[in-house]
Design a protein around this motif. Structure first.
Motif, PDB file in Angstrom:
ATOM      1  N   PRO A  12       0.844  -1.374   0.065  1.00 16.72           N
ATOM      2  CA  PRO A  12       0.081  -0.031  -0.033  1.00 16.72           C
ATOM      3  C   PRO A  12       0.840   1.357  -0.010  1.00 16.72           C
ATOM      4  CG  PRO A  12      -0.877  -1.670   1.656  1.00 16.72           C
ATOM      5  CD  PRO A  12       0.482  -2.184   1.069  1.00 16.72           C
ATOM      6  N   SER A  13       1.847   1.174   0.639  1.00 19.22           N
ATOM      7  CA  SER A  13       2.821   2.456   0.858  1.00 19.22           C
ATOM      8  C   SER A  13       3.407   2.673  -0.631  1.00 19.22           C
ATOM      9  CB  SER A  13       4.094   2.148   1.710  1.00 19.22           C
ATOM     10  OG  SER A  13       3.770   2.055   2.955  1.00 19.22           O
ATOM     11  N   GLU A  14       3.631   1.868  -1.309  1.00 18.88           N
ATOM     12  CA  GLU A  14       4.045   2.026  -2.919  1.00 18.88           C
ATOM     13  C   GLU A  14       3.049   2.542  -3.731  1.00 18.88           C
ATOM     14  OE1 GLU A  14       7.726  -1.329  -3.011  1.00 18.88           O
ATOM     15  OE2 GLU A  14       5.559  -2.081  -3.622  1.00 18.88           O
ATOM     16  N   LEU A  15       1.728   2.311  -3.505  1.00 20.20           N
ATOM     17  CA  LEU A  15       0.792   2.757  -4.160  1.00 20.20           C
ATOM     18  C   LEU A  15       0.767   4.318  -3.947  1.00 20.20           C
ATOM     19  CD1 LEU A  15      -2.216   0.497  -3.583  1.00 20.20           C
ATOM     20  CD2 LEU A  15      -0.942   0.646  -5.557  1.00 20.20           C
ATOM     21  N   ARG A  16       0.683   4.780  -2.854  1.00 21.82           N
ATOM     22  CA  ARG A  16       1.001   6.194  -2.531  1.00 21.82           C
ATOM     23  C   ARG A  16       2.071   6.939  -3.029  1.00 21.82           C
ATOM     24  NH1 ARG A  16       2.194   7.166   3.214  1.00 21.82           N
ATOM     25  NH2 ARG A  16       4.132   8.494   2.592  1.00 21.82           N
ATOM     26  N   LEU A  17       3.109   5.900  -2.919  1.00 23.99           N
ATOM     27  CA  LEU A  17       4.533   6.776  -3.557  1.00 23.99           C
ATOM     28  C   LEU A  17       4.261   6.904  -5.060  1.00 23.99           C
ATOM     29  CD1 LEU A  17       8.064   5.494  -2.795  1.00 23.99           C
ATOM     30  CD2 LEU A  17       7.213   5.325  -5.070  1.00 23.99           C
ATOM     31  N   ILE A  18       3.600   6.207  -5.644  1.00 20.01           N
ATOM     32  CA  ILE A  18       3.460   6.044  -7.160  1.00 20.01           C
ATOM     33  C   ILE A  18       2.662   7.181  -7.530  1.00 20.01           C
ATOM     34  CG2 ILE A  18       2.478   4.986  -9.209  1.00 20.01           C
ATOM     35  CD1 ILE A  18       3.262   2.121  -7.994  1.00 20.01           C
ATOM     36  N   LYS A  19       1.479   7.331  -6.514  1.00 21.39           N
ATOM     37  CA  LYS A  19       0.654   8.459  -6.929  1.00 21.39           C
ATOM     38  C   LYS A  19       1.213   9.880  -6.781  1.00 21.39           C
ATOM     39  CE  LYS A  19      -3.810   9.829  -4.838  1.00 21.39           C
ATOM     40  NZ  LYS A  19      -4.806   9.725  -3.902  1.00 21.39           N
ATOM     41  N   GLU A  20       2.140  10.022  -5.676  1.00 26.78           N
ATOM     42  CA  GLU A  20       3.006  11.096  -5.314  1.00 26.78           C
ATOM     43  C   GLU A  20       3.782  11.440  -6.309  1.00 26.78           C
ATOM     44  OE1 GLU A  20       4.502  10.674  -1.648  1.00 26.78           O
ATOM     45  OE2 GLU A  20       2.703  11.178  -0.488  1.00 26.78           O
ATOM     46  N   VAL A  21       4.807  10.433  -6.984  1.00 22.29           N
ATOM     47  CA  VAL A  21       5.990  10.536  -8.168  1.00 22.29           C
ATOM     48  C   VAL A  21       5.154  11.304  -9.230  1.00 22.29           C
ATOM     49  CG1 VAL A  21       7.603   9.723  -9.151  1.00 22.29           C
ATOM     50  CG2 VAL A  21       7.341   9.255  -7.000  1.00 22.29           C
ATOM     51  N   VAL A  22       3.910  10.484  -9.646  1.00 24.73           N
ATOM     52  CA  VAL A  22       3.342  11.017 -10.984  1.00 24.73           C
ATOM     53  C   VAL A  22       2.828  12.435 -10.958  1.00 24.73           C
ATOM     54  CG1 VAL A  22       1.512  10.441 -12.466  1.00 24.73           C
ATOM     55  CG2 VAL A  22       2.663   8.507 -11.568  1.00 24.73           C
ATOM     56  N   SER A  23       2.160  12.641  -9.723  1.00 29.15           N
ATOM     57  CA  SER A  23       1.674  14.194  -9.434  1.00 29.15           C
ATOM     58  C   SER A  23       2.835  15.045  -9.658  1.00 29.15           C
ATOM     59  CB  SER A  23       1.024  14.045  -8.094  1.00 29.15           C
ATOM     60  OG  SER A  23      -0.124  13.270  -8.282  1.00 29.15           O
ATOM     61  N   ALA A  24       3.839  14.907  -8.822  1.00 25.04           N
ATOM     62  CA  ALA A  24       5.036  15.761  -8.963  1.00 25.04           C
ATOM     63  C   ALA A  24       5.698  15.989 -10.327  1.00 25.04           C
ATOM     64  CB  ALA A  24       6.000  15.455  -7.738  1.00 25.04           C
ATOM     65  N   HIS A  25       5.749  14.788 -11.126  1.00 23.00           N
ATOM     66  CA  HIS A  25       6.494  14.918 -12.198  1.00 23.00           C
ATOM     67  C   HIS A  25       5.887  14.962 -13.457  1.00 23.00           C
ATOM     68  CE1 HIS A  25       9.674  13.329  -9.462  1.00 23.00           C
ATOM     69  NE2 HIS A  25      10.425  13.685 -10.283  1.00 23.00           N
ATOM     70  N   LYS A  26       4.702  14.448 -13.614  1.00 22.57           N
ATOM     71  CA  LYS A  26       4.162  14.369 -14.905  1.00 22.57           C
ATOM     72  C   LYS A  26       2.408  14.246 -14.530  1.00 22.57           C
ATOM     73  CE  LYS A  26       4.279  13.069 -19.634  1.00 22.57           C
ATOM     74  NZ  LYS A  26       4.999  12.509 -20.648  1.00 22.57           N
ATOM     75  N   PRO A  27       2.053  15.293 -13.931  1.00 20.51           N
ATOM     76  CA  PRO A  27       0.409  15.311 -13.665  1.00 20.51           C
ATOM     77  C   PRO A  27      -0.430  15.117 -14.857  1.00 20.51           C
ATOM     78  CG  PRO A  27       1.442  17.527 -13.235  1.00 20.51           C
ATOM     79  CD  PRO A  27       2.570  16.601 -13.455  1.00 20.51           C
ATOM     80  N   GLY A  28      -1.409  14.473 -14.820  1.00 19.13           N
ATOM     81  CA  GLY A  28      -2.350  14.220 -15.818  1.00 19.13           C
ATOM     82  C   GLY A  28      -1.832  12.744 -16.444  1.00 19.13           C
ATOM     83  N   THR A  29      -0.622  12.107 -16.434  1.00 17.34           N
ATOM     84  CA  THR A  29      -0.405  10.803 -16.799  1.00 17.34           C
ATOM     85  C   THR A  29      -1.290  10.146 -15.950  1.00 17.34           C
ATOM     86  OG1 THR A  29       1.818  11.444 -17.497  1.00 17.34           O
ATOM     87  CG2 THR A  29       1.180   9.056 -17.216  1.00 17.34           C
ATOM     88  N   GLN A  30      -2.296   9.018 -16.678  1.00 18.75           N
ATOM     89  CA  GLN A  30      -2.805   7.918 -16.029  1.00 18.75           C
ATOM     90  C   GLN A  30      -1.838   6.613 -15.814  1.00 18.75           C
ATOM     91  OE1 GLN A  30      -6.949   7.196 -17.357  1.00 18.75           O
ATOM     92  NE2 GLN A  30      -6.472   8.160 -19.036  1.00 18.75           N
ATOM     93  N   VAL A  31      -1.738   6.258 -14.283  1.00 20.09           N
ATOM     94  CA  VAL A  31      -1.002   4.942 -14.146  1.00 20.09           C
ATOM     95  C   VAL A  31      -1.751   4.201 -13.203  1.00 20.09           C
ATOM     96  CG1 VAL A  31       1.027   4.369 -12.747  1.00 20.09           C
ATOM     97  CG2 VAL A  31       1.058   6.429 -14.000  1.00 20.09           C
ATOM     98  N   LEU A  32      -1.652   3.034 -13.720  1.00 14.54           N
ATOM     99  CA  LEU A  32      -2.501   1.732 -13.166  1.00 14.54           C
ATOM    100  C   LEU A  32      -1.636   0.787 -12.862  1.00 14.54           C
ATOM    101  CD1 LEU A  32      -5.485   0.998 -12.862  1.00 14.54           C
ATOM    102  CD2 LEU A  32      -5.188  -0.304 -14.736  1.00 14.54           C
ATOM    103  N   VAL A  33      -1.833   0.336 -11.719  1.00  9.56           N
ATOM    104  CA  VAL A  33      -0.921  -0.675 -11.125  1.00  9.56           C
ATOM    105  C   VAL A  33      -1.471  -1.930 -11.092  1.00  9.56           C
ATOM    106  CG1 VAL A  33       0.492  -1.382  -9.112  1.00  9.56           C
ATOM    107  CG2 VAL A  33       0.172   1.056  -9.274  1.00  9.56           C
ATOM    108  N   LEU A  34      -0.641  -3.082 -11.595  1.00  9.12           N
ATOM    109  CA  LEU A  34      -1.111  -4.287 -11.786  1.00  9.12           C
ATOM    110  C   LEU A  34      -0.081  -4.977 -10.880  1.00  9.12           C
ATOM    111  CD1 LEU A  34      -1.696  -3.286 -14.948  1.00  9.12           C
ATOM    112  CD2 LEU A  34      -2.625  -5.445 -15.151  1.00  9.12           C
ATOM    113  N   SER A  35      -0.733  -6.076 -10.085  1.00  2.00           N
ATOM    114  CA  SER A  35       0.262  -6.818  -9.454  1.00  2.00           C
ATOM    115  C   SER A  35      -0.291  -8.156  -9.204  1.00  2.00           C
ATOM    116  CB  SER A  35       0.697  -6.237  -8.126  1.00  2.00           C
ATOM    117  OG  SER A  35       1.603  -6.881  -7.317  1.00  2.00           O
TER     118      SER A  35
END
Length: 692
Positions: free
Chosen positions: A644-667
C-alpha cells in the motif's frame, strides 16, 4: 483513447459473461476465482443473476436430484486434480446440464497437452465436453466448456490484482542452482539474468504463458497496443512471452489505443516490502487482522460491536466477520481509497470524518471531539448504529472499515511495528559506516528466546521482536548488504570468513529460538513444515534455518546485473541521515525525467525484429527507441506483489513529475511485510500448482 477506467471495468465485464450462465444453477468456484469475484461484488452478483447456491470447489460437495444444473468456475488448467474434483462432484450429483468456465486460455491448454501449433476451434474444450456428458451418464445431456479471463480484480481505482497468480514470485539463487543441477556442466547458467523461458520447468512456463494470455485478453478487450518494458529476469520473460504471443502480434497491428507497461521484479527491492517505514493505515490493517478464510488480500473484521452481544469466548465466532471489500457503497469505496493511498494519520482522520458524517445523516446522538483519533472514540461512533437497523444497513460498508481501523489501532502488535521501525533506522545508519558482518552482528543480541534474560519479562512482550519480526529484519538487512561499506582489497577474504562464522552463530541462535516457541506462528509453521511446536525437533528447525540463510545470501545480488539502478541507499553526508531510496521511485523518476534519458535497466521488449533492425541501424544513424513515457497511459506490473505504501508513492511521484498521466498498477498481490518470508522461503516458485 483507452482510459484507466476501461481497464478497471474489464473484470466486471468478464464476470458478466459468467453471470449469463448461472441462472438456476449451483455454482462451484475455487478460492482464486472466489477472491476475484469478492472484490467485484461477491456472491450477491451470482444470486441476483439467478444462481441457486454457491459452493466450494471440493470433492466433498455435491447436489441433490432437484438441482440439475451446475456451473464450475476454476482458475486452473482442466487437467490433473481439477478434473478429478469436477468428476467427483458430478458423480455424486444428478446433473443434466454442466458448464465449466476456466480462466486459463485454450492456447495454454494446448501447450499443456504438448501441442505447439494453433488449431482451429477449441479441441481441448470440445473433448472435455464429451467427458462431462459421460460423467453425467447421458451423452444427450448438455455440457459447455469455455474460457473467460476472470483473472483481474479491481481493489481500487489505481490497482488491479491477479489472485490466480498470487504465488508467482521472481526466482532466487537456490532456484538457479536447482535449474543448473539438471543441465550439463557446459550449459549451466551463470546468473538468473541468463535464464530463458525454455530453461524453466514446464509448470512455471505454463503459468507465465497463462499470465501473458490474461494480459493479452485485457489489451484486446480495450483495443490497446502496448509497448512492454522489463526490469528483472522474471519480468523480462513475462514481457517477452506477451510480445511473442501470436494473438498479441495480430492485435498490435490494428489496436487504436496505446499504452506502456513496465514489468518489475519484486526482488529488485525487498527493503521496501519488509520494512516498517510505510506510513500507511491499510498496511497495518493487513498485517495485524486475521486473513479472511480462503483469501490472500482481505481480512476478517470483528463485527461484535454492532450487536448487543456480550464479548465472551462463546460469542467470538457467533457473528460472521466483516471485510475490507465494500463494493455496494460509494461512500465506503471513497473511504477505502483514502485509507489505501493516504498517509496513516490522514487515513485515520478520514475514517472519523466519514463515521461522524454517517451518524449526522441518521440524526444519531453523536458527541463531537477534536484532537487525536483513538480506537475507543471510533468504536463509540460505530456503536451508535447498532440499535438502528435502517442506519446499519445504509452505512454498513463505512462501519466495517471503521471497525477495521479501531481494531488495528488497539492491536497489541503495533508496539512491535514501532520497535522494528526503530531498529531498521539504526541498521540503515550503520550500513554507511561499517562492513556488512559488523552491521549484521547487531542483530545477534536480538535472536534469543522470548521472555529471556534482558527482555521485557513477558513471553509475548508487546515491543519485543519475535521470530517473525527477526526474519523480517534479516531480509531487510540482506537485501541491503551490497550497500554496506566495502572491505579494502585483502580484507575481502577476511570479511567472507567473518560472515560465514557469524551466520553459523545466527543459525544456532535461531534454531534455539524456534525450538523454544510455545506456539508456532503461521509463518513458522510454513517455514518448518510443523503445525505444533511439539513436532518441531532441533534437527528440523536447524535444517529450515540453514535453507533460509542460503536464500538470504542471494538477496544481496538481485540487482547485480543492473547498470544504473543498483542502489536503494543514500549514505549519510554528516548533515543528513542515511536514507532508503525506493526502487519504484527511481524507475518513475527515470520514466518521467524531462530529458527522457534512455535507462539501460528498463529494457524494451515489444520490438521483435523491428527493434533488432533499429539496434543495427543505430550504429550508423540516430534512431529513437520507444520510451515508457511516450504514451498517455502507463501500467506498472509488480511481479511478486505491491505494498500500500508503494501505491501512495506512485501517486505522489506521478503528481510531482507528470500530472495528468494515468498510471494503473497491476500486481500479483497486495503485500503485508509478513508475506515476503513466505514467498521467499516456503513457496514452490519453480513448480507452481496450476492444475497440471
Amino acid at each position: 483513447m483507452a482510459s484507466a477506467e476501461d481497464f478497471t471495468r474489464f473484470p466486471l465485464q468478464m464476470w458478466e459473461k459468467v453471470l449469463s450462465k448461472v441462472k438456476k444453477a449451483v455454482v462451484f468456484m475455487d478460492d482464486e476465482c472466489t477472491e476475484a469475484l469478492h472484490w467485484c461484488g461477491g456472491a450477491a452478483l451470482l444470486l441476483e443473476a439467478g444462481a441457486r447456491n454457491l459452493k466450494q470447489f471440493s470433492s466433498f460437495e455435491a447436489c441433490g436430484v432437484s438441482e440439475p444444473k451446475a456451473v464450475f468456475v476454476v482458475s486452473s488448467l482442466l487437467k490433473g486434480r481439477t478434473v478429478d474434483i469436477i468428476k467427483d462432484i458430478i458423480s455424486l450429483s444428478h446433473f443434466q446440464y454442466c458448464v465449466v468456465i476456466t480462466s486459463v486460455a485454450h492456447s495454454v491448454h494446448l501447450l499443456a497437452n504438448s501441442v505447439s501449433t494453433e488449431l482451429e476451434g477449441s479441441p481441448v474444450f470440445e473433448q472435455f465436453e464429451e467427458k462431462l456428458c459421460e460423467w453425467m451418464g447421458n451423452m444427450n445431456y448438455t455440457a459447455e466448456v469455455m474460457h473467460v479471463p476472470v483473472v483481474f480484480t479491481p481493489v481500487c481505482q489505481q490497482l488491479l490484482l491477479t489472485p490466480m497468480f498470487s504465488h508467482l514470485f521472481p526466482l532466487l539463487s537456490p532456484d538457479l542452482e536447482a535449474i543448473n543441477a539438471k543441465r550439463p556442466e557446459k550449459k549451466r547458467f551463470g546468473s538468473l539474468a541468463d535464464l530463458d523461458m525454455h530453461s524453466l520447468p514446464v509448470e512455471l512456463q505454463l503459468e507465465i504463458r497463462s499470465l501473458a494470455a490474461a494480459l493479452n485478453s485485457v489489451f484486446e478487450a480495450t483495443g490497446t497496443r502496448e509497448e512492454s518494458f522489463a526490469v528483472g529476469p522474471m519480468s523480462r520473460m513475462i514481457a517477452g512471452e506477451l510480445a511473442n504471443q501470436p494473438q498479441a502480434k495480430n492485435r498490435r497491428k490494428t489496436a487504436p489505443n496505446k499504452a506502456s507497461i513496465i514489468f518489475v521484479d519484486r526482488t529488485m527491492d525487498l527493503t521496501g516490502a519488509v520494512g516498517h517505514h510505510g506510513d500507511n493505515l491499510v498496511e497495518k490493517i493487513l498485517t495485524v487482522l486475521k486473513p479472511l478464510p480462503g483469501h490472500i488480500t482481505d481480512v476478517q473484521v470483528d463485527m461484535l460491536d454492532l450487536t448487543g452481544l456480550q464479548r465472551t469466548p462463546h460469542t467470538q465466532n457467533t457473528v460472521a466477520p466483516g471485510c475490507l471489500a465494500q463494493t455496494q457503497s460509494s461512500a465506503a469505496q471513497t473511504l477505502w481509497e483514502a485509507m489505501l493511498t493516504n498517509k496513516h494519520k490522514e487515513g485515520v482522520m478520514e475514517v472519523r470524518r466519514q463515521l461522524v458524517e454517517a451518524a449526522s445523516k441518521e440524526k444519531l446522538p453523536i458527541k463531537m471531539s477534536m484532537g487525536r483519533v483513538t480506537p475507543e472514540q471510533l468504536c463509540s461512533y460505530v456503536q451508535l448504529f447498532r440499535n438502528n437497523w435502517g442506519a446499519l444497513e445504509s452505512h454498513c460498508g463505512v462501519l466495517q472499515l471503521g471497525l477495521a481501523t479501531a481494531q488495528t489501532l488497539r492491536h497489541p502488535y503495533l508496539p512491535r511495528w514501532d520497535a522494528c521501525l526503530a531498529f531498521e533506522r539504526l541498521l540503515l545508519q550503520a550500513l554507511g559506516d561499517s562492513e556488512f558482518p559488523t552491521v549484521l552482528r547487531q542483530l545477534l543480541p536480538l535472536v534469543k528466546p522470548r521472555g529471556g534474560e534482558g527482555s521485557s519479562g513477558s513471553r509475548s512482550g508487546e515491543d519485543e521482536c519475535g521470530p517473525d519480526e527477526l526474519i523480517l529484519l534479516l531480509i531487510y538487512l540482506y537485501s541491503l548488504a551490497d550497500e554496506a561499506q566495502p572491505a579494502d582489497g585483502d580484507a575481502d577474504d577476511e570479511e567472507e570468513e567473518e560472515l560465514e562464522k557469524l551466520e553459523r552463530e545466527l543459525i544456532g541462535a535461531f534454531t534455539l529460538v524456534l525450538t523454544t516457541e510455545s506456539k508456532l506462528s503461521p509463518l513458522l509453521q510454513k517455514l518448518t513444515g510443523c503445525v505444533n511446536s511439539t513436532e518441531l525437533t532441533t534437527e528440523r528447525a536447524h535444517s529450515a534455518v540453514e535453507e533460509m540463510f542460503e536464500t538470504l545470501r542471494g538477496l544481496s545480488h538481485t540487482r547485480d546485473h543492473l547498470k544504473q539502478l543498483r542502489s536503494v541507499y543514500t549514505a549519510s553526508d554528516g548533515i543528513h541521515q542515511a536514507t532508503y531510496r525506493p526502487f519504484l521511485r527511481q524507475i518513475l523518476e527515470e520514466v518521467f525525467h524531462p530529458d527522457r534519458p534512455e535507462c539501460p535497466d528498463i529494457e524494451h521488449m515489444s520490438g521483435g525484429l523491428t527493434d533488432l533492425l533499429k539496434t543495427g541501424f543505430s550504429m550508423f544513424m540516430k534512431v529513437s527507441r520507444p520510451h515508457p513515457s511516450d504514451n498517455p497511459l502507463l501500467f506498472l506490473f509488480l511481479v511478486g506483489g505491491v505494498t500500500p505504501s508503494e501505491l501512495r508513492l506512485i501517486k505522489e511521484v506521478v503528481s510531482a513529475h507528470k500530472p495528468g498521466t494515468q498510471v494503473l498498477v497491476l500486481s500479483t498481490r497486495l503485500l503485508r511485510p509478513t508475506d515476503i518470508p513466505e514467498l521467499l522461503f516456503t513457496t514452490q516458485r519453480l513448480l507452481p500448482d496450476i492444475g497440471v
